[in-house]
Design an enzyme around this catalytic site. Structure first.
Site, PDB file in Angstrom:
ATOM      1  N   ASP A 153      33.127 -14.858  12.548  1.00  0.00           N
ATOM      2  CA  ASP A 153      33.180 -13.440  12.191  1.00  0.00           C
ATOM      3  C   ASP A 153      33.997 -13.134  10.946  1.00  0.00           C
ATOM      4  O   ASP A 153      33.508 -12.495  10.007  1.00  0.00           O
ATOM      5  CB  ASP A 153      33.695 -12.608  13.382  1.00  0.00           C
ATOM      6  CG  ASP A 153      34.993 -13.147  13.979  1.00  0.00           C
ATOM      7  OD1 ASP A 153      35.580 -14.105  13.440  1.00  0.00           O
ATOM      8  OD2 ASP A 153      35.421 -12.600  15.022  1.00  0.00           O
ATOM      9  N   ASP A 195      45.000 -19.652  22.842  1.00  0.00           N
ATOM     10  CA  ASP A 195      44.022 -20.678  23.221  1.00  0.00           C
ATOM     11  C   ASP A 195      43.941 -21.738  22.135  1.00  0.00           C
ATOM     12  O   ASP A 195      44.187 -21.467  20.960  1.00  0.00           O
ATOM     13  CB  ASP A 195      42.635 -20.062  23.420  1.00  0.00           C
ATOM     14  CG  ASP A 195      42.609 -19.006  24.515  1.00  0.00           C
ATOM     15  OD1 ASP A 195      42.928 -19.359  25.655  1.00  0.00           O
ATOM     16  OD2 ASP A 195      42.289 -17.847  24.208  1.00  0.00           O
ATOM     17  N   ASP A 252      40.995 -24.087  20.932  1.00  0.00           N
ATOM     18  CA  ASP A 252      39.578 -24.415  21.057  1.00  0.00           C
ATOM     19  C   ASP A 252      39.219 -25.557  20.118  1.00  0.00           C
ATOM     20  O   ASP A 252      39.777 -25.691  19.021  1.00  0.00           O
ATOM     21  CB  ASP A 252      38.718 -23.198  20.730  1.00  0.00           C
ATOM     22  CG  ASP A 252      38.922 -22.058  21.722  1.00  0.00           C
ATOM     23  OD1 ASP A 252      39.312 -22.342  22.874  1.00  0.00           O
ATOM     24  OD2 ASP A 252      38.708 -20.890  21.342  1.00  0.00           O
TER      25      ASP A 252
END
Length: 218
Positions: free
Chosen positions: A137, A59, A61
């Protein structure tokens, strides 16, 4: 490589391997369009990590200073989703470029842990590139690619951890895993997928709080 006082480490184009030819052309359209309108627009997250490792991202983003409605106004092919935090999905055929406004935690870590039993906490406060980086994270997922000067912006030490092949929690891992136990599962996933070791303090916190996964909303 350049570090501003109290700021991020900025890796200039000659200091990293990311090339625009390896970035999805539709993601580039989003980045350039937002930038041309005066907004900050970065490629963010795992896509940056994978490009730095010579891998093909799953992906692409985008993180931006533009608010969701401003993104929608900029793209006719944009749809807003979500209630707690509005995300912009910019569609190119079957492909979606997920575009999110920079954000920060709407509550302090202590408040999140104290009220954890009440259910998921809202996380809907807009922030800055810095707050957005520190709410992620792991350090390897906290890097930004700046389309304006083709630099990589590193607030969290992610570049060095990619070089060391280490999965390291951003902030205190004991607190971060209590906030969201699913992060422990993600640490294992990244370690296995990338062939990285889990950093010592991060691993110790996982061993201490692994039981919390049973209560996680997966």
């Amino acid at each position: 490589m350049k570090k501003k006082s109290s700021g991020p480490v900025v890796y200039k184009r000659q200091d990293h391997c990311i090339s625009r030819k390896n970035i999805d052309p539709d993601a580039l359209k989003v980045l350039y369009r937002l930038s041309s309108l005066g907004f900050t627009a970065y490629l963010v997250g795992g896509g940056v990590r994978d490009l730095l490792m010579g891998r093909k991202p799953k992906d692409f983003d985008v993180g931006t200073s533009a608010k969701p409605n401003e993104v929608k106004h900029a793209f006719r092919n944009c749809f807003l989703i979500g209630r707690r935090f509005r995300l912009a999905h910019i569609r190119f055929g079957e492909k979606v470029i997920e575009t999110a406004t920079f954000r920060q935690n709407s509550q302090t870590v202590g408040e999140i842990i104290e009220h954890a039993a009440e259910g998921p906490m809202e996380d809907n406060t807009f922030g800055t590139p810095k707050t957005d980086a520190f709410r992620r994270d792991f350090t390897i997922n906290g890097l930004f690619y700046n389309i304006k000067d083709f630099s990589v912006i590193d607030w969290v030490g992610g570049m060095k951890d990619i070089e060391k092949k280490v999965v390291r929690a951003i902030g205190d891992p004991e607190i971060r895993f209590q906030e969201d136990p699913v992060r422990m599962m993600r640490a294992i996933k990244f370690s296995a997928r990338l062939g990285f070791k889990i950093e010592k303090k991060t691993l110790a916190a996982m061993k201490k709080y692994h039981h919390c996964i049973l209560n996680a909303a997966v």
